[in-house]
Design a protein around this motif. Sequence first.
Motif, PDB file in Angstrom:
ATOM      1  N   LEU A   1      27.198  37.454  46.872  1.00 29.69           N
ATOM      2  CA  LEU A   1      28.638  37.340  47.097  1.00 29.69           C
ATOM      3  C   LEU A   1      29.327  36.909  45.809  1.00 29.69           C
ATOM      4  O   LEU A   1      28.892  35.961  45.152  1.00 29.69           O
ATOM      5  CB  LEU A   1      28.928  36.308  48.189  1.00 29.69           C
ATOM      6  N   ARG A   2      30.398  37.597  45.471  1.00 32.18           N
ATOM      7  CA  ARG A   2      31.202  37.244  44.298  1.00 32.18           C
ATOM      8  C   ARG A   2      32.663  37.177  44.709  1.00 32.18           C
ATOM      9  O   ARG A   2      33.076  37.789  45.681  1.00 32.18           O
ATOM     10  CB  ARG A   2      31.024  38.271  43.185  1.00 32.18           C
ATOM     11  N   ALA A   3      33.424  36.426  43.925  1.00 28.64           N
ATOM     12  CA  ALA A   3      34.864  36.285  44.190  1.00 28.64           C
ATOM     13  C   ALA A   3      35.581  36.138  42.860  1.00 28.64           C
ATOM     14  O   ALA A   3      34.971  35.862  41.831  1.00 28.64           O
ATOM     15  CB  ALA A   3      35.123  35.073  45.070  1.00 28.64           C
ATOM     16  N   ARG A   4      36.887  36.318  42.889  1.00 30.57           N
ATOM     17  CA  ARG A   4      37.711  36.136  41.680  1.00 30.57           C
ATOM     18  C   ARG A   4      38.421  34.792  41.663  1.00 30.57           C
ATOM     19  O   ARG A   4      38.849  34.333  40.623  1.00 30.57           O
ATOM     20  CB  ARG A   4      38.749  37.269  41.580  1.00 30.57           C
ATOM     21  N   ALA A   5      38.541  34.140  42.829  1.00 31.37           N
ATOM     22  CA  ALA A   5      39.227  32.845  42.883  1.00 31.37           C
ATOM     23  C   ALA A   5      38.800  32.065  44.120  1.00 31.37           C
ATOM     24  O   ALA A   5      38.385  32.643  45.119  1.00 31.37           O
ATOM     25  CB  ALA A   5      40.743  33.052  42.906  1.00 31.37           C
ATOM     26  N   MET A   6      38.912  30.733  44.030  1.00 32.04           N
ATOM     27  CA  MET A   6      38.645  29.826  45.144  1.00 32.04           C
ATOM     28  C   MET A   6      39.933  29.034  45.389  1.00 32.04           C
ATOM     29  O   MET A   6      40.614  28.644  44.443  1.00 32.04           O
ATOM     30  CB  MET A   6      37.513  28.873  44.758  1.00 32.04           C
ATOM     31  N   ARG A   7      40.262  28.815  46.666  1.00 28.76           N
ATOM     32  CA  ARG A   7      41.509  28.116  46.986  1.00 28.76           C
ATOM     33  C   ARG A   7      41.373  27.398  48.325  1.00 28.76           C
ATOM     34  O   ARG A   7      40.404  27.584  49.052  1.00 28.76           O
ATOM     35  CB  ARG A   7      42.672  29.098  47.037  1.00 28.76           C
ATOM     36  N   ALA A   8      42.397  26.605  48.645  1.00 29.19           N
ATOM     37  CA  ALA A   8      42.467  25.955  49.957  1.00 29.19           C
ATOM     38  C   ALA A   8      42.775  27.010  51.007  1.00 29.19           C
ATOM     39  O   ALA A   8      43.456  28.001  50.716  1.00 29.19           O
ATOM     40  CB  ALA A   8      43.559  24.891  49.947  1.00 29.19           C
ATOM     41  N   PRO A   9      42.300  26.832  52.227  1.00 29.45           N
ATOM     42  CA  PRO A   9      42.587  27.803  53.292  1.00 29.45           C
ATOM     43  C   PRO A   9      44.083  27.911  53.571  1.00 29.45           C
ATOM     44  O   PRO A   9      44.805  26.922  53.525  1.00 29.45           O
ATOM     45  CB  PRO A   9      41.871  27.225  54.510  1.00 29.45           C
ATOM     46  N   ARG A  10      44.518  29.124  53.848  1.00 28.43           N
ATOM     47  CA  ARG A  10      45.919  29.376  54.218  1.00 28.43           C
ATOM     48  C   ARG A  10      46.035  29.708  55.690  1.00 28.43           C
ATOM     49  O   ARG A  10      47.081  30.099  56.151  1.00 28.43           O
ATOM     50  CB  ARG A  10      46.480  30.549  53.413  1.00 28.43           C
ATOM     51  N   THR A  11      44.964  29.564  56.425  1.00 27.80           N
ATOM     52  CA  THR A  11      44.950  29.973  57.824  1.00 27.80           C
ATOM     53  C   THR A  11      45.480  28.863  58.722  1.00 27.80           C
ATOM     54  O   THR A  11      45.623  27.721  58.315  1.00 27.80           O
ATOM     55  CB  THR A  11      43.518  30.316  58.272  1.00 27.80           C
ATOM     56  N   ALA A  12      45.700  29.210  59.961  1.00 24.42           N
ATOM     57  CA  ALA A  12      46.149  28.243  60.960  1.00 24.42           C
ATOM     58  C   ALA A  12      45.066  27.203  61.208  1.00 24.42           C
ATOM     59  O   ALA A  12      45.353  26.090  61.604  1.00 24.42           O
ATOM     60  CB  ALA A  12      46.501  28.959  62.257  1.00 24.42           C
TER      61      ALA A  12
END
Length: 156
Positions: free
Chosen positions: A116-127
Motif C-alpha cells: 500500500l502506498r499513499a501521497r499524503a496522511m491526514r486526520a479523518p474527514r468522515t462523520a
Amino acid sequence: MAIQGPIAIGFDQVFPHGCYLVREVQQVKDFDASTATRVVYAKDKTTGLPVWQVSVVDADPEAKASQKSVTVKILTEVQPVPPPSLPGLPFTPVEFDGMTVTPYVGQDTGRLAYSLRARAMRAPRTATATTLTRQTTTSASAKDTTSTTTSKETAA
C-alpha cells in the motif's frame, strides 16, 4: 495487459472501518545501496520522491489478527506529520490520500500480498471522527457530572 504498475484505490476501499496510527513515521532505508558506514534512504522508482512508512491498525472488526497491522508507504518530499491525537483514544485515527495498491506474491509464503502506498496522511474527514470526538466529550462530561453529583451527595 492494460493494468501495469500500482492500481489507484480509495481509502474507503482499503480501510472501510478506518485505521489508527500505531508507530511513528520512519524514512525507509535502501538496504541495497546502504553500507555499514553510510545509510541511503529509498526513493520511489517512478516519482523519485523519498519513501516514508507508517504502521497502522485496521479497525475492521472481522479482520484476522495477522492482518490487523498494516504498513503504508507514503511518497512525499518532506516527512509526513501525523494529525493530533483525539482525547480518550489510545491511537490516532488517520486517513490517506492518493492511495495505490500493488499486488505481489510473497517470497517467503508464496501467498498473494499487497503493498500500500499513499501521497499524503491526514486526520479523518468522515462523520466517524466527529462521532468519536462527540462520544469522548460526552463521556468525559458524564464522568464530570457523576463525580460532581457524588461529591455533593457526600457533602450533604
